[in-house]
Scaffold this active site. Structure first.
Site, PDB file in Angstrom:
ATOM      1  N   HIS A  40       0.842  -1.202   0.000  1.00 54.07           N
ATOM      2  CA  HIS A  40       0.000   0.000   0.000  1.00 54.07           C
ATOM      3  C   HIS A  40       0.880   1.257   0.000  1.00 54.07           C
ATOM      4  CE1 HIS A  40      -2.862  -2.828   2.214  1.00 54.07           C
ATOM      5  NE2 HIS A  40      -3.568  -2.443   1.188  1.00 54.07           N
ATOM      6  N   SER A 188       0.171  -8.870   1.306  1.00 56.53           N
ATOM      7  CA  SER A 188      -1.295  -8.817   1.330  1.00 56.53           C
ATOM      8  C   SER A 188      -1.716  -8.665   2.782  1.00 56.53           C
ATOM      9  CB  SER A 188      -1.850 -10.141   0.784  1.00 56.53           C
ATOM     10  OG  SER A 188      -3.212 -10.280   1.151  1.00 56.53           O
ATOM     11  N   SER A 189      -2.789  -7.931   3.009  1.00 52.07           N
ATOM     12  CA  SER A 189      -3.282  -7.788   4.382  1.00 52.07           C
ATOM     13  C   SER A 189      -3.644  -9.155   4.947  1.00 52.07           C
ATOM     14  CB  SER A 189      -4.508  -6.874   4.416  1.00 52.07           C
ATOM     15  OG  SER A 189      -4.188  -5.649   3.803  1.00 52.07           O
TER      16      SER A 189
END
Ligand code: PAF
Length: 281
Positions: A40, A188-189
């Protein structure tokens, strides 16, 4: 380092962005569901390079989850997210309350055909309607001139490009490279949900994708490579392979050779966590 101002309502957001638009400033938006990681933050860097103003949005969008259990365990930590963003000095963090996105009586769905019929769309019914609807809302609410998405969710990126083009939304969509951990696992979260043992198995997915692309380049047939890779992934401890597809990069048509710009896509299950990845082929 000051944490970014957090806005919760559309009127507050509009009051802030009105002046920017009046002065002809470009506004970049990075839509997220929080649990921010370096992937992000690389989108935020790209937005900062290209735009005068940068808005990060955090909204865990219930409409794109096709299981209530999945929604319930999705990682959330706004205070940590704000601290990470403080280092990047963005203009604002827009974390709307649900009624700002879906007010009482909300009855509209944005639905993109074709691109959504395969892969994530086939395995997660309704998922892309939720993504397309919330992205349309976030683009119109922020009035962003530019929006930044990771190639890790490559199908999502193509769906968002399609909807922006089809609806004449005045926003340029930018795809940014996948960021990986040192062992190759795509950030990735959802990686936060992996147990210690599952985390050690997870990088095998990227290894397999790389191996297949190297073998395709050497002329080996995709169907045999796919079969062998699925068997190895299952032996390594993955509990299921939802798909392992070679597809055209533009329209996501299924291919058996990378005769035109192509990508290799996979979705796998690992100890109750669903991971996706893709690389150019
Ligand atoms: O990729 C995500 O995190 C989400 O799908 C997005 C684009 C923020 C829409 O909710």
């Amino acid at each position: 380092m000051m944490p970014p101002p957090i806005l919760r309502t559309l009127p507050d957001l509009r009051a802030l962005t009105r002046g920017w638009h009046r002065q002809g400033e470009t506004v970049g938006v990075v839509p997220t569901m929080g649990a921010l990681h370096e992937g992000h933050l690389s989108l935020v860097e790209a937005a900062k390079e290209r735009c005068d103003r940068v808005i990060v949005t955090i909204f865990v969008n219930p409409k794109q989850f096709n299981s209530t259990d999945d929604l319930a365990v999705y990682p959330r930590n706004e205070a940590d997210d704000a601290a990470k963003l403080a280092r990047l000095s963005i203009d604002t963090l827009y974390a709307p309350s649900p009624d700002q996105i879906y007010p009482e009586g909300f009855a509209t769905t944005v639905s993109v055909n074709g691109l959504t019929a395969v892969m994530e769309g086939a395995h997660r019914p309704g998922h892309f309607d939720g993504v397309a609807t919330v992205c349309t809302k976030l683009f119109t609410q922020t009035a962003a001139t530019d929006a930044f998405f990771g190639e890790k969710d490559f199908q999502q990126l193509q769906v968002v490009r399609r909807l922006a083009r089809d609806l004449d939304l005045p926003v340029a969509i930018h795809g940014c490279p996948t960021i990986r951990d040192i062992d190759g696992l795509a950030l990735s979260s959802r990686n936060l949900l992996l147990s210690g043992r599952a985390r050690t198995i997870a990088p095998c997915l990227y290894e397999e994708l790389e191996g297949i692309v190297a073998a395709l380049t050497a002329g080996q047939p995709f169907d045999e490579l796919r079969r062998a890779a699925i068997a190895r992934l299952e032996r390594a401890g993955f509990t299921g392979v939802d798909y392992l597809d070679l597809r055209a990069a533009d329209d996501l048509a299924e291919l058996d050779t990378p005769a035109r710009p192509a990508r290799l896509f996979a979705a796998v299950q690992l100890a109750g966590v669903r991971l996706i990845d893709n690389i150019p082929a």
